[in-house]
Design an enzyme around this catalytic site. Structure first.
Site, short mmCIF file in Angstrom:
data_model
loop_
_atom_site.label_atom_id
_atom_site.label_comp_id
_atom_site.label_asym_id
_atom_site.label_seq_id
_atom_site.Cartn_x
_atom_site.Cartn_y
_atom_site.Cartn_z
N TRP A 104 0.81 -1.21 0.00
CA TRP A 104 0.00 0.00 0.00
C TRP A 104 0.85 1.26 0.00
O TRP A 104 0.48 2.26 -0.62
CB TRP A 104 -0.98 -0.04 1.17
CG TRP A 104 -1.95 -1.16 1.00
CD1 TRP A 104 -2.03 -2.30 1.74
CD2 TRP A 104 -2.94 -1.28 -0.03
NE1 TRP A 104 -3.02 -3.13 1.24
CE2 TRP A 104 -3.60 -2.52 0.17
CE3 TRP A 104 -3.34 -0.46 -1.08
CZ2 TRP A 104 -4.63 -2.95 -0.67
CZ3 TRP A 104 -4.37 -0.89 -1.92
CH2 TRP A 104 -5.00 -2.12 -1.70
N ASP A 174 -1.22 6.43 6.30
CA ASP A 174 -2.35 5.58 5.96
C ASP A 174 -2.49 4.59 7.11
O ASP A 174 -1.67 3.69 7.29
CB ASP A 174 -2.07 4.85 4.64
CG ASP A 174 -3.13 3.81 4.29
OD1 ASP A 174 -4.13 3.69 5.02
OD2 ASP A 174 -2.95 3.12 3.27
N LYS A 198 -12.06 -2.02 7.90
CA LYS A 198 -11.24 -2.97 8.64
C LYS A 198 -11.72 -3.05 10.10
O LYS A 198 -12.16 -4.08 10.55
CB LYS A 198 -9.77 -2.53 8.61
CG LYS A 198 -9.25 -2.08 7.28
CD LYS A 198 -9.07 -3.20 6.28
CE LYS A 198 -8.36 -2.71 5.03
NZ LYS A 198 -8.08 -3.78 4.06
#
Length: 367
Positions: A104, A174, A198
């Site tokens: 990511w 992030d 999540k």
């Protein structure tokens, strides 16, 4: 609810059962409203109260100071890969530093390069992203526009245990996959962003926590929907907000506060859950091989492979028969990934642990 499986998906992920039951109970008609949450206006009094409570809950749970704004946006973390550099890097002479600890982070820098200068302060790609860098390995520019990290790499299962020291340079992160799973000192960050699916709610809403002084850096002329200052001025309802996901996020934060007892409590629970699985891996005499180095292991995404790769399909088939689903690892790493976010009950992790032990024992006995 005996027919519910234990869902180890990396996201969208399992939600607290009490939140699902509350959503189901009030879905047709919100108490005192006379309409479904799926039907009410994003500018209605009812929704204003919901989004304000979600904001207040996050501030309480994470001890967010008053000089930070909270936004509830569309587009997931993937849109933030672009919005962050569009707002903070575009037209700047200094580059942004990116610390790449997994997939990511790599995706984030690729989008940032379209908006301005970037530097790689450290890249773990040569080691297949199995660890977090040590402080003396970082090559940070003291004049950088910002430093970007990914606090927890969902695919590789590595997690920062403490933030890098970036001096006066704003730290941007992030935090999608460990947001609300452990305490975080928001004051150390200039900007935090996290998709909800999540630990915080369903897919469809992204939380951005932004220090007010950074608003002054935003260049003129950005598209309105991609300009943080526009969303701040309009309290996250410049356009139709993701009403239902924000409503569920509000319920999840209620659950964290009222049922769990706060972020410190959920962090202890997550530590115990992850330790159950890491102990099996470490005590398996090499049958299971963890991907991440022990000191960098994630508390919410446990990744491992087999000493004999041919066993993976059998493991997944057997786990599915036990009601343990979505355990296949990402194709870039392979093996198994157990995502044990906040709402995964300890009973689910215990069942997976017991299955891992039994599977290893059966497999070894067959040899």
């Amino acid at each position: 609810m005996s027919n519910r499986v234990y869902n180890f998906s990396a996201g969208p992920a399992t939600l607290p059962l009490s939140v699902l039951e509350k959503t189901q109970k009030d879905l047709v008609c919100l108490p005192g409203v006379g309409a479904s949450i799926l039907e009410i206006s994003h500018r209605s009094k009812a929704f204003t109260e919901i989004i304000q409570t979600a904001d207040a809950n996050l501030r309480e749970l994470l001890d967010i100071p008053g000089n930070y704004k909270i936004l509830f946006l569309h587009g997931g973390a993937s849109l933030q890969f672009s919005m962050v550099p569009m707002n903070l890097l575009r037209e700047k002479s200094a580059p942004a530093d990116y610390i790449l600890t997994g997939t990511w982070g790599d995706k984030a820098i690729k989008e940032a390069r379209k908006e301005g200068q970037t530097r790689i302060a450290w890249d773990g790609a040569d080691e297949n992203y199995k660890r977090i860098p040590k402080a003396n390995e970082l090559e940070l520019d003291p004049e950088a526009t910002y430093v970007h990290i990914t606090t927890n790499e969902t695919i590789q299962g590595v997690q920062w245990q403490s933030e890098p020291d970036t001096g006066k340079v704003p730290l941007v992160c992030d935090a999608s996959s460990d947001f609300l799973s452990r305490p975080i000192d928001v004051r150390k960050y200039g900007l935090i962003y996290a998709c909800a699916q999540k630990n915080a709610g369903p897919a469809g809403v992204t939380v951005v926590i932004l220090r007010e002084d950074l608003l002054e850096q935003i260049p003129a002329g950005l598209p309105s929907m991609l300009d943080y200052s526009v969303h701040v001025k309009n309290d996250s309802v410049y356009n139709t907000a993701p009403v239902f996901p924000i409503y569920v996020l509000k319920l999840v934060t209620d659950w964290l506060k009222d049922e769990v007892g706060g972020i410190s409590k959920i962090a202890l629970i997550n530590e115990k859950k992850s330790q159950m699985l890491y102990e099996v891996i470490d005590q398996s005499d090499g049958f299971y091989i963890g991907h991440a180095e022990p000191e960098c292991r994630s508390k919410v995404n446990v990744t491992w492979r087999f000493s004999d790769n041919d066993l993976q399909a059998q493991f997944l088939e057997g786990a599915l028969a036990e009601g343990l689903t979505d355990l296949k690892g990402h194709r870039s790493v392979g093996g198994i990934r157990a995502s044990i976010y906040n709402a995964m009950p300890a009973e689910g992790v215990e069942k997976l642990r017991d299955f891992m032990i039994a599977f290893a024992k059966r497999s070894v006995e067959k040899v």
